[in-house]
Design an enzyme around this catalytic site. Structure first.
Site, short mmCIF file in Angstrom:
data_model
loop_
_atom_site.label_atom_id
_atom_site.label_comp_id
_atom_site.label_asym_id
_atom_site.label_seq_id
_atom_site.Cartn_x
_atom_site.Cartn_y
_atom_site.Cartn_z
N ASP A 44 0.86 -1.04 0.15
CA ASP A 44 0.22 0.05 0.03
C ASP A 44 0.68 0.61 -0.23
O ASP A 44 2.26 0.96 0.41
CB ASP A 44 -0.92 0.19 1.20
N GLU A 54 2.62 5.01 -4.68
CA GLU A 54 2.65 5.51 -5.28
C GLU A 54 3.79 6.47 -5.89
O GLU A 54 4.09 6.68 -7.13
CB GLU A 54 1.69 6.89 -5.47
N ASP A 72 -9.01 3.85 -2.41
CA ASP A 72 -9.56 3.85 -1.00
C ASP A 72 -11.07 4.98 -1.69
O ASP A 72 -10.76 6.00 -1.80
CB ASP A 72 -8.89 5.50 -0.50
#
Length: 799
Positions: free
Chosen positions: A405, A408, A483
């Site tokens: 997670d 990015e 999300d």
């Protein structure tokens, strides 16, 4: 519009006249007066690569996206020079290169244009960064449609849109928000019902404009790097998608349990809470294969540690969960807490593995643990080190999957949400700044994680899931859409994102069922489960800050609906596993938008809701509250309503009534759908027997079933079973033949065959040319007949 290429256009620069060329085996370099080189490489008769440089030489040719194991080859490559142009021809297309401007047109062999340059390649000097902004524009006739680009939260057809590629942590994103978590710079153009693809392999921040800024023009550009794109010719959309998927690679087969239902929340802790959740699944008999541990399982959010307070004996707990059929999946983020007493931090510091700013110090950013440094996963040495860190988690404690997670990479409390652009990266020896490495950072983290989990899970197969990804990430990892929010709009978005990801080469994807942010109503949760079980990756996940999001949090009716649909998914596991086999072997997407299924029918070009799950199951989710049914477009062919078994003619719009515990599902006539008995988890039944649901058709149809040991690598040595079932229906006869490849011996001895929609009364049955004693009272083909699994031909004879 003819532009004098000597002049600047809005400050842009253009190639001037081509003065010479050189030809290598499969490549032709064209040289212009003003130092531009255009390299045209024929990889296949239907795939041509175009590279441009404006500096007189090419930089090192390196890409993380391209699958190096793919072999390419072409039948024909001819180059001819004419007065004002060059012509390059393959067995599928020809390319015209204008001498005056180096503009390119690509045509079918009969001269029909596929795609033609408008301004073609041009560039703008970016003095701020000391590089070029590279641009490409092509003509786009009216009626052309566009698809692809990964996880975009917008209409399936991208016509009229402008989109940005820059991996971004977009918590609670909304429809049409740009950019999102993933970067897949690949699109499919559909022009006069013929398809082509463009893959712009450039990791810098890039943009795509599909006749948004200028009508009749499609353009793409990037803030740096090279104008480097692959043109793929169809003319079938399926050929474009398959060629692109081969180019950027396919995953290995996932273990079968990963296709089961997964339960996740931020966060399940302590151990007692985890056990309470897993026991409840077993008590309510809702099948479930995986339970996830979010960041709270760690000691102060330090990766590769366990909280002594919440999980004092992780190994024992993981073993106990495994006995009950639950595989444990844990989260691992890239941010490593700056803490001199923390072994992972100390190792990385000693070995100099963290990303640095341009002037030397380590890049520092805030994430969950507080102040962190971040490993440079673009360095092969760092990836090797990172892979080794998984030994304890996987080999000793017994964790079965890892969830990456925040990669990015996400950084808190800064407006850009990520690293400063001057951060330096190794990029496998092609040193660069974060401007170039940003979009592939998450993919390289997932790759390093995959290599570690694979090493320590062996002889079992690994399972990785990532939030951020660039083209090619599918070789290492599955993904989810990030999300999302518990709203009806997000149910629509999830449906479109999954179809788009599937045709963008990244099949193993799902959304957070029920929505991550906020709290769904009972009805929304039920509708999301009904859609989610038809997505390759099926996981409920929530932030849990607004209430619980387990299936039993919404009352008895929703428990029933969840059980019904999750059970249906478990029954369909052999069908889903076979879809995966076709994806990893043939590059066929697992979910197919209607336009992919029938591009000849203009009615499909703007449909967003309906899709095909595999080749033979049509699914149309209910996307609004209080619905008693919905209008949908059934594509060409005849289809059986799954719930009523009524046969319906396709290629038309129709209203379908459904109850709250149903969504419209149709089965293609002639399909043979394989099913297993319901299990509470994969492996609960040692040798689940195969049941074949046969949907009668006048005529012929083929269906397939892939099976193996459900985990491990024996399948790569030929130990699998791939069955082809051929159906041939006549007015009062039905033939079903079976052909098997592979050496895997399926553990069951018999299969049950159930025939739906048989238009005649049964008079007799022959198996492999032997008549079977037929007793009408005892044998009912509509309910199922049990026969030896190794039959070659079943012949049902009517009155």
């Amino acid at each position: 519009m003819i532009i004098n290429t000597e002049l600047e256009y809005k400050g842009d620069l253009f190639p001037s006249t081509i003065t010479s060329y050189t030809k290598e085996v499969d490549s032709i370099d064209f040289f212009t007066d003003n130092n531009v080189i255009m390299r045209v490489t024929v990889l296949r008769d239907s795939m041509i690569r175009f590279r441009f440089t404006a500096k007189g030489y090419f930089s090192n040719d390196f890409s993380y996206a391209i699958d190096k194991s793919q072999s390419h080859g072409y039948n024909v490559l001819e180059l001819n020079e004419f007065e004002d142009h060059y012509k390059i021809q393959t067995s599928k297309v020809y390319v015209i290169v204008q001498k005056q401007s180096a503009r390119v047109g690509i045509y079918e062999l009969d001269g029909t244009p596929i795609v033609e340059d408008e301004l073609g390649f041009h560039w703008e000097e970016s003095y701020e960064f000391g590089g070029n902004i590279v641009k490409m524009s092509k003509m786009s006739p009216e009626g052309e449609s566009f698809y692809g680009l990964g996880d975009k939260a917008t209409h399936l057809n991208l016509k009229g849109k402008r989109l940005e590629n820059w991996a971004t942590d977009q918590y609670a994103f909304h429809k049409d928000q740009e950019p999102l978590y993933k970067v897949v710079p690949f699109y499919i153009g559909l022009r006069n019902t013929k398809a082509y693809g463009i893959f712009f392999d450039n990791t810098f921040r890039s943009f795509f404009d599909f006749s948004h800024e200028r009508k009749g023009v499609t353009s793409f550009w990037a803030d740096g790097g090279e104008m480097n794109y692959y043109f793929i010719y169809g003319p079938k959309m399926s050929d474009v998608v398959t060629t692109y998927t081969h180019l950027t690679g396919k995953p290995e087969l996932p273990p079968l349990w990963t296709l089961g239902y997964h339960q996740c929340k931020w966060s399940y802790y302590p151990e007692a809470k985890v056990k309470e959740i897993t026991s409840k699944f077993r008590e309510l008999q809702i099948p479930c294969d995986a339970i996830y541990l979010d960041i709270d399982y760690m000691e102060g959010f330090r990766c590769f540690t366990w909280s002594k307070e919440y999980f004092p004996e992780p190994k024992r707990m993981v073993q106990e969960l495994a006995k009950d059929g639950f595989k444990t999946v844990v989260i691992i983020d890239p941010g490593i807490k700056i803490d001199n007493d923390y072994w992972v931090y100390k190792e990385a510091l000693e070995k100099d593995y963290f990303c640095k700013r341009a002037d030397g110090p380590y890049m520092k950013g805030k994430v969950w643990p507080g102040e962190c440094n971040f490993p440079d996963y673009t360095n092969p040495e760092v990836r090797e080190w990172w892979a080794g860190l998984f030994k304890e988690l996987i080999a000793e404690i017994g964790v079965k999957g890892v969830w990456n997670d925040m990669n990015e990479p996400a950084v808190m409390e800064v407006p850009t949400k990520t690293f400063p652009l001057d951060v330096r990266h190794n990029y496998d020896g092609n040193n660069c700044s974060h401007r170039k490495a940003h979009n592939i950072y998450g993919t390289q983290m997932a790759r390093a994680t995959y290599e570690g989990v694979k090493r320590f899970a062996f002889p079992k197969r690994p399972f990785i899931i990532t939030r951020s990804a660039y083209s090619g990430a599918q070789r290492y990892t599955s993904s989810w859409t990030g999300d999302n929010v518990a709203t009806w709009e997000h149910l629509w978005i999830a449906n479109v994102q999954m179809q788009r990801m599937s045709i963008s080469g990244m099949g193993f994807t799902g959304s957070d069922i029920g929505g991550f942010a906020e709290q769904p109503s009972a009805e929304l949760f039920a509708r999301w489960i009904q859609l989610g079980v038809f997505h390759p990756f099926c996981r409920t996940h929530s932030s849990g800050h607004h209430g619980d999001q387990e299936p039993w949090s919404f009352g008895e009716e929703v428990i029933e609906i969840t059980r019904k649909f999750v059970e249906l998914r478990y029954q369909l596991l052999p069908y889903l596993y076979t879809m995966f086999w076709h994806y990893i072997n043939d590059g066929i997407p697992m979910l197919k938008p209607l336009v992919y299924f029938d591009q000849e029918d203009p009615q499909t070009h703007y449909r967003t809701d309906e899709f095909l799950f595999g080749n033979q199951i049509f699914v149309c989710p209910i996307l609004e509250p209080n619905a008693q049914g919905r209008r949908l477009y059934l594509p060409q062919g005849n289809w059986y309503n799954y719930w009523t078994q009524e046969l319906v003619r396709g290629k038309r719009e129709l209203w379908v009534s459904t109850d709250f515990d149903q969504i419209p599902i149709f089965i293609k006539e002639g399909a043979i759908i394989p099913k297993y008995p319901v299990q509470q988890y994969v492996g609960q039944i040692e040798s689940p027997e195969l049941r074949l649901e046969v949907y009668f058709k006048l005529g012929k149809e083929k269906s397939y079933v892939y099976e193996d040991a459900q985990d491990g690598y024996d399948y790569t040595k030929g130990r699998y079973s791939y069955k082809t079932f051929s159906l041939n229906g006549k007015e009062n006869e039905l033939f079903i033949t079976q052909h098997q490849e592979g050496s895997f011996e399926t553990p069951y001895q018999t299969i049950t065959i159930q025939v739906i929609g048989l238009p005649f009364e049964v008079k007799g049955i022959e198996i492999d040319n032997e008549k079977i004693l037929f007793d009408k009272e005892a044998i009912n083909v509509a309910e199922g007949i049990v026969i030896d699994k190794d039959f070659t031909e079943l012949h049902i004879i009517g009155v």
